[in-house]
Design an enzyme around this catalytic site. Structure first.
Site, short mmCIF file in Angstrom:
data_model
loop_
_atom_site.label_atom_id
_atom_site.label_comp_id
_atom_site.label_asym_id
_atom_site.label_seq_id
_atom_site.Cartn_x
_atom_site.Cartn_y
_atom_site.Cartn_z
CD GLU A 44 -2.29 1.42 2.81
OE1 GLU A 44 -2.44 2.56 3.29
OE2 GLU A 44 -2.59 0.38 3.43
CG HIS B 136 13.97 -5.79 3.72
ND1 HIS B 136 14.69 -6.15 4.83
CD2 HIS B 136 13.62 -6.95 3.11
CE1 HIS B 136 14.78 -7.46 4.89
NE2 HIS B 136 14.12 -7.99 3.86
#
Length: 140
Positions: free
Chosen positions: A55, A75
């Site tokens: 998102e 990450h």
């Protein structure tokens, strides 16, 4: 329980989409503009992957302080079919390969907003130049 998505904040929608979609090959699956909250949400996923999404959150009003450190975010990681070809493609786009795929297995790059993205080879490739002797650049 089902994993849904990882959210990363972005400061430039077009540059972020260039990186995630044109660079990494993700596809936009939906977008929501919220005028009252003054933000846009863009959901991306890898082609053929019905699992978790990324998102991208864009706040319309610029924050006086740039986002730093991703609020302890580590990450994103993607399994890829040909790590050498993808790293070359990203490099051709002007993306720095922070940790080159020297071992034919793993590389790291950063998004325009500094989000670290790990690329992991599906299977294993033999070390290959110029990657095998390429040094790290910056942090990853």
């Amino acid at each position: 329980m089902k994993y849904l998505h990882t959210m990363v904040r972005v400061t430039d929608v077009e540059e972020s989409l260039r990186f995630y979609c044109q660079g990494l090959g993700l596809e936009e699956v939906r977008r929501t503009d919220n005028e009252k909250g003054r933000f846009t949400l863009i959901f991306l996923r890898a082609p053929g992957d019905e699992g978790g999404e990324v998102e991208l959150t864009y706040n319309w009003d610029p924050d006086p302080e740039p986002y730093a450190g991703g609020r302890n975010f580590g990450h994103l990681a993607y399994r890829v079919q040909d790590i050498y070809a993808l790293c070359q493609h990203l490099s051709d786009m002007g993306v720095t390969i922070n940790r080159p795929p020297r071992d034919g297995h793993m590389a790291f790059v950063r998004s325009p907003d500094g989000i670290s993205v790990e690329l992991i080879q599906d299977g294993h490739l033999d070390p290959k130049e110029p990657w095998a002797s390429m040094p790290n650049t910056g942090t990853w």
